[in-house]
Design an enzyme around this catalytic site. Structure first.
Site, short mmCIF file in Angstrom:
data_model
loop_
_atom_site.label_atom_id
_atom_site.label_comp_id
_atom_site.label_asym_id
_atom_site.label_seq_id
_atom_site.Cartn_x
_atom_site.Cartn_y
_atom_site.Cartn_z
N HIS A 45 -53.46 -19.14 79.45
CA HIS A 45 -54.32 -20.23 79.90
C HIS A 45 -55.79 -19.84 79.77
O HIS A 45 -56.62 -20.60 79.26
CB HIS A 45 -53.97 -20.53 81.36
CG HIS A 45 -54.44 -21.87 81.82
ND1 HIS A 45 -53.60 -22.80 82.40
CD2 HIS A 45 -55.66 -22.45 81.82
CE1 HIS A 45 -54.29 -23.88 82.72
NE2 HIS A 45 -55.54 -23.69 82.39
N GLU A 46 -56.12 -18.63 80.23
CA GLU A 46 -57.51 -18.18 80.17
C GLU A 46 -57.97 -17.97 78.73
O GLU A 46 -59.13 -18.22 78.40
CB GLU A 46 -57.67 -16.90 80.98
CG GLU A 46 -57.32 -17.01 82.45
CD GLU A 46 -58.07 -18.14 83.15
OE1 GLU A 46 -59.20 -18.44 82.74
OE2 GLU A 46 -57.51 -18.73 84.07
N HIS B 205 -59.37 -20.94 77.13
CA HIS B 205 -60.74 -21.26 77.52
C HIS B 205 -61.78 -20.51 76.69
O HIS B 205 -62.97 -20.80 76.80
CB HIS B 205 -60.95 -20.96 79.00
CG HIS B 205 -60.56 -22.09 79.90
ND1 HIS B 205 -61.18 -23.31 79.85
CD2 HIS B 205 -59.60 -22.18 80.86
CE1 HIS B 205 -60.63 -24.11 80.76
NE2 HIS B 205 -59.67 -23.46 81.37
N HIS C 4 -60.79 -29.33 80.57
CA HIS C 4 -59.35 -29.54 80.43
C HIS C 4 -59.06 -30.85 79.72
O HIS C 4 -58.47 -31.77 80.29
CB HIS C 4 -58.67 -29.54 81.81
CG HIS C 4 -58.53 -28.17 82.38
ND1 HIS C 4 -58.26 -27.92 83.69
CD2 HIS C 4 -58.64 -26.96 81.80
CE1 HIS C 4 -58.20 -26.64 83.90
NE2 HIS C 4 -58.43 -26.02 82.76
#
Length: 340
Positions: free
Chosen positions: A224-225, A228, A234
């Protein structure tokens, strides 16, 4: 903060503890650095001052003559390890590297098998350059081993190489600093991505500091990170990339034969959390739902809704989903008994 004709009193916080210092009225931030080194045994090279409205300042300062009087009324958080703590981390790192470099039994290989030099070069470039546990928490060497396991994970290595991700620092976060409780429940931040991949922080430990969280949960948080690094908000592009990285990590994990580790599904969050969609300032919060999924209260559908209305809508959706699942199970049972 107090000032008079004789001097200035300044208070800062380090690891949750307040420290108060007194200075002359003409003191500068360099004097503050010297006092921290003397009183708290934190050398200037390890000092970082997070000052409200000014941001992060660290020696050598761009303005070493910045008056203390200009920051004495601001919230100041000191980050940094003492010389002893830094030494313990270096020792833990040395022990970990020694274990990795320990000779292993020689295995037979094909006579003409060649090394993939390009792959090795890319893996050394697209990786986490530094691993750093928190030295003031119990057993930092165990956290370092956990971070090393993530770095060496075959799926993570493959995904970082494919997307050309280089992260200067992978570190752990202090659970108590990223847990919020109120009358509606408890919210736990699982990960942080700062400055599009400059630093990634992961919640490794349990709330009581007596163990470590599920590896699969933390690895999914890391996916998930990593997403980014490319997309901040999102939106659909972010979630598409996030899911792509997760699939790549699973597929390249040779220890599980291209499946999820342990032939189990990833942990999706078993606690209900008031998180306004799961993200605040780049934080991955436990219990968040992915965009477009059955649990999500999407941005379009939640426009103009209050926090309580968003929570109520999410609860209704969960109840409805459980009802449908129960009906499906009953239909399957009836069909099975009827066929006999």
């Amino acid at each position: 903060m107090s000032t008079d004709t004789q001097g200035i009193t300044l208070t800062l916080t380090h690891h949750g503890t307040s420290h108060t210092f007194s200075f002359s009225s003409d003191a500068t931030i360099s004097d503050l650095s010297d006092e921290v080194a003397s009183s708290l045994s934190i050398p200037p090279s390890n000092q970082k001052f997070m000052i409200s409205k000014l941001g992060l300042l660290k020696p050598p300062f761009k303005d070493p003559h910045l008056p203390i009087s200009s920051i004495a009324d601001k919230k100041i958080t000191l980050m940094g390890s003492t010389a002893a703590e830094a030494s313990s981390i270096e020792q833990a790192s040395f022990e970990a590297s020694r274990r990795v470099s320990r000779p292993r039994p020689v295995q037979k290989v094909q006579a003409y098998k060649t090394r993939d030099w390009k792959k090795e070069q890319e893996e050394s470039q697209y990786t986490f350059l530094t691993l750093r546990p928190l030295p003031y928490l119990p057993n930092p060497s165990r956290s370092l081993q956990f971070l090393q396991r993530l770095k060496d994970d075959a799926g993570i290595k493959a995904a970082m190489r494919k997307h050309k991700f280089t992260v200067p620092l992978l570190t752990e976060m202090n659970p108590i600093e990223h847990t919020q409780s109120n009358h509606e429940g408890t919210s736990r931040t699982l990960g942080l991505n700062r400055n599009a991949g400059e630093v990634i922080e992961l919640r490794l430990r349990t709330d009581a500091y007596d163990g470590y969280r599920d590896y699969k949960t933390i690895r999914k948080t890391l996916c998930h990170e990593l997403a980014h690094n490319v997309h901040g908000p999102h939106d659909r592009k972010f979630w598409d990339l996030c899911k792509q990285i997760e699939k790549e990590v699973e597929g390249a994990d040779w220890r599980s034969g291209g499946r999820t580790v342990g032939d189990e599904e990833y942990y999706e969050g078993g606690e209900e959390v008031d998180d306004h969609g799961g993200w605040t300032g780049g934080e991955f919060v436990l219990g968040a739902s992915s965009a477009g999924g059955a649990e999500s209260v999407g941005q379009e559908s939640s426009q103009g809704m209050s926090r309580r209305e968003i929570l109520a809508k999410a609860a209704e959706e969960r109840i409805e989903r459980l009802r449908r699942l129960r009906e499906q199970n009953e239909q399957s049972e009836n069909a099975g008994s009827g066929s006999g």
